[in-house]
Design a protein around this motif. Sequence first.
Motif, short mmCIF file in Angstrom:
data_model
loop_
_atom_site.label_atom_id
_atom_site.label_comp_id
_atom_site.label_asym_id
_atom_site.label_seq_id
_atom_site.Cartn_x
_atom_site.Cartn_y
_atom_site.Cartn_z
N GLN A 9 19.75 1.06 -4.98
CA GLN A 9 18.97 0.09 -5.76
C GLN A 9 19.04 0.41 -7.25
N LYS A 10 19.04 1.69 -7.59
CA LYS A 10 19.17 2.09 -8.99
C LYS A 10 20.56 1.75 -9.52
N PHE A 11 21.58 1.94 -8.69
CA PHE A 11 22.93 1.57 -9.10
C PHE A 11 23.02 0.07 -9.37
N VAL A 12 22.43 -0.73 -8.50
CA VAL A 12 22.44 -2.18 -8.69
C VAL A 12 21.70 -2.55 -9.98
N ALA A 13 20.55 -1.94 -10.19
CA ALA A 13 19.74 -2.23 -11.37
C ALA A 13 20.43 -1.84 -12.67
N TRP A 26 26.53 -2.56 -0.13
CA TRP A 26 25.97 -1.60 0.82
C TRP A 26 24.57 -2.04 1.24
N LEU A 27 23.76 -2.44 0.27
CA LEU A 27 22.40 -2.90 0.57
C LEU A 27 22.41 -4.12 1.47
N LEU A 36 33.14 2.12 -1.61
CA LEU A 36 31.89 2.61 -2.20
C LEU A 36 32.05 4.03 -2.71
N VAL A 37 32.63 4.90 -1.91
CA VAL A 37 32.84 6.29 -2.31
C VAL A 37 33.75 6.35 -3.54
#
Length: 65
Positions: A9-13, A26-27, A36-37
């Motif tokens: 969620q922090k990565f998205v934000a 992923w979410l 993703l990796v």
Amino acid sequence: MDELKSIMQKFVASGWDLIAVPAQQWLDGKFDKDTLVSAIKQADKECGSCGCELDPLYKRALELL
């Protein structure tokens, strides 16, 4: 899994497409682990020591995955 979800969620934000797009996938349950990796590793390479709050999260996300 809650910790990993919080990190994603922090990565998205962050709004940084390199990491935000695969994190959102992923979410949403629609992700390719290798993609993703790879994105997290690239983000860590480009920004992993800039001093922002995401720096330690790259390595932690990789551990959790």
